[in-house]
Design a protein around this motif. Structure first.
Motif, mmCIF file in Angstrom:
data_model
loop_
_atom_site.group_PDB
_atom_site.id
_atom_site.type_symbol
_atom_site.label_atom_id
_atom_site.label_comp_id
_atom_site.label_asym_id
_atom_site.label_seq_id
_atom_site.Cartn_x
_atom_site.Cartn_y
_atom_site.Cartn_z
ATOM 1 N N UNK A 121 0.826 -1.206 0.000
ATOM 2 C CA UNK A 121 0.000 0.000 0.000
ATOM 3 C C UNK A 121 0.859 1.253 0.000
ATOM 4 N N UNK A 122 1.888 1.260 0.849
ATOM 5 C CA UNK A 122 2.799 2.411 0.900
ATOM 6 C C UNK A 122 3.469 2.614 -0.451
ATOM 7 N N UNK A 123 3.818 1.495 -1.077
ATOM 8 C CA UNK A 123 4.523 1.554 -2.363
ATOM 9 C C UNK A 123 3.638 2.177 -3.445
ATOM 10 N N UNK A 124 2.401 1.668 -3.589
ATOM 11 C CA UNK A 124 1.544 2.194 -4.655
ATOM 12 C C UNK A 124 1.005 3.580 -4.328
ATOM 13 N N UNK A 149 10.416 -5.518 -13.378
ATOM 14 C CA UNK A 149 10.498 -4.112 -12.962
ATOM 15 C C UNK A 149 9.144 -3.561 -12.507
ATOM 16 N N UNK A 150 8.106 -4.390 -12.628
ATOM 17 C CA UNK A 150 6.775 -3.911 -12.202
ATOM 18 C C UNK A 150 6.575 -4.254 -10.729
ATOM 19 N N UNK A 151 6.226 -3.250 -9.917
ATOM 20 C CA UNK A 151 6.086 -3.493 -8.479
ATOM 21 C C UNK A 151 5.069 -4.595 -8.157
ATOM 22 N N UNK A 162 10.671 -9.454 -1.551
ATOM 23 C CA UNK A 162 10.432 -8.599 -0.387
ATOM 24 C C UNK A 162 11.426 -7.440 -0.357
ATOM 25 N N UNK A 163 12.693 -7.759 -0.607
ATOM 26 C CA UNK A 163 13.727 -6.714 -0.603
ATOM 27 C C UNK A 163 13.449 -5.687 -1.697
ATOM 28 N N UNK A 164 13.065 -6.189 -2.872
ATOM 29 C CA UNK A 164 12.735 -5.296 -4.005
ATOM 30 C C UNK A 164 11.668 -4.304 -3.569
ATOM 31 N N UNK A 165 10.611 -4.826 -2.934
ATOM 32 C CA UNK A 165 9.498 -3.958 -2.542
ATOM 33 C C UNK A 165 9.903 -2.934 -1.486
ATOM 34 N N UNK A 166 10.704 -3.364 -0.525
ATOM 35 C CA UNK A 166 11.102 -2.439 0.542
ATOM 36 C C UNK A 166 11.954 -1.300 -0.034
ATOM 37 N N UNK A 167 12.918 -1.652 -0.858
ATOM 38 C CA UNK A 167 13.795 -0.627 -1.444
ATOM 39 C C UNK A 167 12.975 0.327 -2.317
ATOM 40 N N UNK A 168 12.122 -0.259 -3.155
ATOM 41 C CA UNK A 168 11.333 0.578 -4.067
ATOM 42 C C UNK A 168 10.380 1.489 -3.285
ATOM 43 N N UNK A 169 9.825 0.972 -2.195
ATOM 44 C CA UNK A 169 8.902 1.768 -1.377
ATOM 45 C C UNK A 169 9.632 2.946 -0.721
ATOM 46 N N UNK A 170 10.821 2.674 -0.214
ATOM 47 C CA UNK A 170 11.590 3.753 0.407
ATOM 48 C C UNK A 170 11.916 4.847 -0.606
ATOM 49 N N UNK A 171 12.365 4.427 -1.777
ATOM 50 C CA UNK A 171 12.735 5.406 -2.800
ATOM 51 C C UNK A 171 11.523 6.205 -3.275
ATOM 52 N N UNK A 172 10.422 5.494 -3.542
ATOM 53 C CA UNK A 172 9.281 6.206 -4.115
ATOM 54 C C UNK A 172 8.598 7.102 -3.081
#
Lengths: 306, 260
Positions: free
Chosen positions: B156-159, B210-212, B236-246
């Motif tokens: 949710x945070x990511x999107x 590359x799609x979340x 999981x790591x992909x999502x955490x990193x991408x969420x932090x950046x976005x």
């Protein structure tokens, strides 16, 4: 020497090349009503945005309550109330919820917030509308609610950006009356306006701004004395007899100005002008006291803005 | 550019923006609940029951059970995206709610962070509602499902952050169509919700990495079935990193848009 609430020194704002405010100095003292007057695009709102901490300074210094606005925005905002020019009440919330939710932004707990909200609605005569939707309020009611929302945190300083623009005379007078009451209660008011009657009614001191600069400052009375004479006569150009009349006036000390189809005559010797005019019964004219509007137009010119 | 690299100043006051949104949502949460449930249930019935006549099972799982885990995370994506696109844009532009808040002790970064938290909450909520239907229906069953709320939250945070980035750039509502047609819809169809990505050409699989949503689908399927390959740690790591950046970027870009 009274306490200074806002102090601007060399305040400067540049929007990628456009100089909106070109290094102005002013101070607002505690418990006074300070006005910034100016035509559209003069830099009034930009100045106020900087005071509200919404707009970073491009140069100069700005202290509110003795604190630097760039360094202590939260502590300053906690003691400030803002009445915006445009309605930004929350349409998803009712009248009283607007106040309650706004109070929460200031860390005011629910119970005291609701008590305060009722008091404020009473103060602006909106208590019977407390559960109404915002969309069902008239323009005047919305403005009153914006004013009361600016008071939820008991601000020492209230900033108002054209507080009565678009209001009918009844609503305008009510707002003025409330603002005078607030000033009497020791709050400091800083407002922008291009309504001269508003400035004359409310402001202890004011500055007239144009093109990002302050042209003059003082109390309404001082500004009148400095820039215009006591009486104004307005004649329409081309009316039969006007030229002859003007020729007769040269023994009297007056200033004249022409704009469009109107000649303005400013004088301290209204009696002499009236005496001369009486022999030109066919010339229509308006005789009135000089107002801040005359000062304003004299300083900022008559050409249309924007 | 330098401005984008300095850390956002976000404190506890972001929660006040979240509370504001919650208060308005509570007024019509029933309608919202129906909306959250209707779409995924329709997909389950239409594809799950309808297509199962023709598709016996995928990877040894009945088709309706195959798509159930993906529909939950797709619901998170949809709810968080809608909230941080239409909801946030309306509050920012038409309603000028942000203008009103930013002259209080709540700062612009906290407004953006509050919106992300709220968008994430709506995504989380919509997936939990579906999960509450899927479990008694018997479509998902694994003790690992206890981890799925955490997945819904991060997703949710990511999107929400991604949507807020789009909001920060959009001059008007019309521009959101690009995001939905070019990003959200392709993700919905090509992230493994409806069929395994192994069925697709290699280049499509590369794109979908590359799609979340792909990573959320992988994790959700793992938690729903109890089949947990080690590659899920990478997801999981992909999502955490991408969420932090976005989320960092979203907060900065909203600030850039609102500061005059």
């Amino acid at each position: 020497m009274s306490e200074i609430v806002i102090e601007a020194v060399g305040l400067y704002k540049d929007y990628s090349g456009f100089q909106a405010v070109k290094g102005i100095d002013f101070e607002v003292r505690k418990a006074e009503c300070f006005g910034i007057l100016g035509p559209n695009g003069a830099g009034k709102t930009t100045t106020m945005n900087m005071v509200q901490g919404r707009s970073p300074l491009s140069g100069g210094e700005l202290r509110v309550f003795g604190m630097d606005i760039g360094k202590n925005p939260r502590r300053i905002k906690a003691r400030m109330g803002v009445v915006p020019q445009e309605n930004n009440l929350d349409p998803d919330l009712s009248v009283i919820e607007n106040l309650r939710v706004y109070a929460r932004y200031f860390d005011i707990p629910k119970k005291p917030a609701l008590r305060k909200a009722e008091d404020l609605l009473e103060f602006i005569s909106l208590l019977e509308k407390k559960d109404e939707k915002i969309t069902n309020l008239s323009g005047g009611m919305k403005r009153r609610l914006l004013l009361s929302r600016a008071l939820v945190n008991d601000p020492e300083l209230i900033i108002l950006d054209e507080p009565t623009t678009g209001l009918d005379p009844q609503a305008r007078h009510l707002v003025w009356q409330k603002l005078r009451g607030l000033k009497k209660a020791g709050r400091t008011l800083a407002l922008t306006t291009h309504n001269m009657a508003e400035a004359a009614q409310l402001c202890d001191r004011l500055v007239i701004m144009d093109n990002g600069k302050i042209l003059d400052e003082g109390s309404p009375r001082e500004l009148l004395k400095r820039h215009v004479r006591g009486s104004v006569f307005e004649f329409t150009i081309g009316t039969e007899g006007t030229d002859d009349l003007l020729a007769c006036l040269n023994t009297i000390n007056y200033e004249t100005e022409t704009s469009g189809d109107t000649i303005f005559i400013y004088t301290d010797d209204a009696e002499s002008v009236l005496r001369e005019i009486s022999s030109f019964t066919r010339v229509g004219f308006v005789h009135r006291q000089a107002t801040l509007e005359d000062v304003f137009l004299k300083l900022t010119g008559r050409e249309l803005r924007e | 550019m330098i401005e984008l690299l300095t850390p956002p100043r976000v404190g506890r006051r972001a929660f006040k923006v979240w509370q504001r949104n919650r208060d308005t949502w509570l007024k019509f949460y029933k309608a919202s609940l129906v909306g959250n449930l209707a779409e995924p249930i329709l997909f389950l019935l239409a594809f799950g029951l309808g297509l199962s006549q023709f598709i016996s099972d995928i990877e040894g799982v009945p088709y309706i059970e195959y798509i159930a885990p993906g529909l939950m995370v797709a619901a998170v994506m949809n709810a968080a995206t809608m909230e941080c696109i239409f909801g946030a844009f309306t509050r920012m532009s038409a309603q000028k709610t942000y203008d009103a808040i930013m002259v209080t002790p709540v700062n612009i970064e906290e407004i953006a962070a509050g919106e992300i938290l709220w968008g994430a909450s709506k995504g989380f909520f919509s997936a939990i509602v579906i999960l509450a239907v899927l479990i008694p229906w018997g479509l998902v069953s694994s003790p690992w499902l206890l981890l799925s709320p955490l997945l819904f939250l991060v997703e949710g945070l990511m999107f929400a952050s991604l949507a807020l980035i789009v909001t920060a750039f959009s001059p008007s509502y019309d521009y959101f169509a690009y995001y939905f047609s070019l990003v959200v819809s392709p993700m919905f169809f090509f992230s493994g919700v409806f069929f395994p990505l192994s069925a697709l050409p290699a280049w499509v699989r590369t794109v979908s990495w590359f799609m979340p949503l792909t990573h959320a689908v992988n994790l959700s399927r793992g938690f729903s079935t109890g089949d947990l390959p080690a590659s899920l740690l990478l997801d999981a790591a992909w999502m955490v990193v991408f969420t932090l950046l976005s989320s960092w970027l979203a907060i900065k870009l909203i600030k850039r848009r609102l500061v005059k």
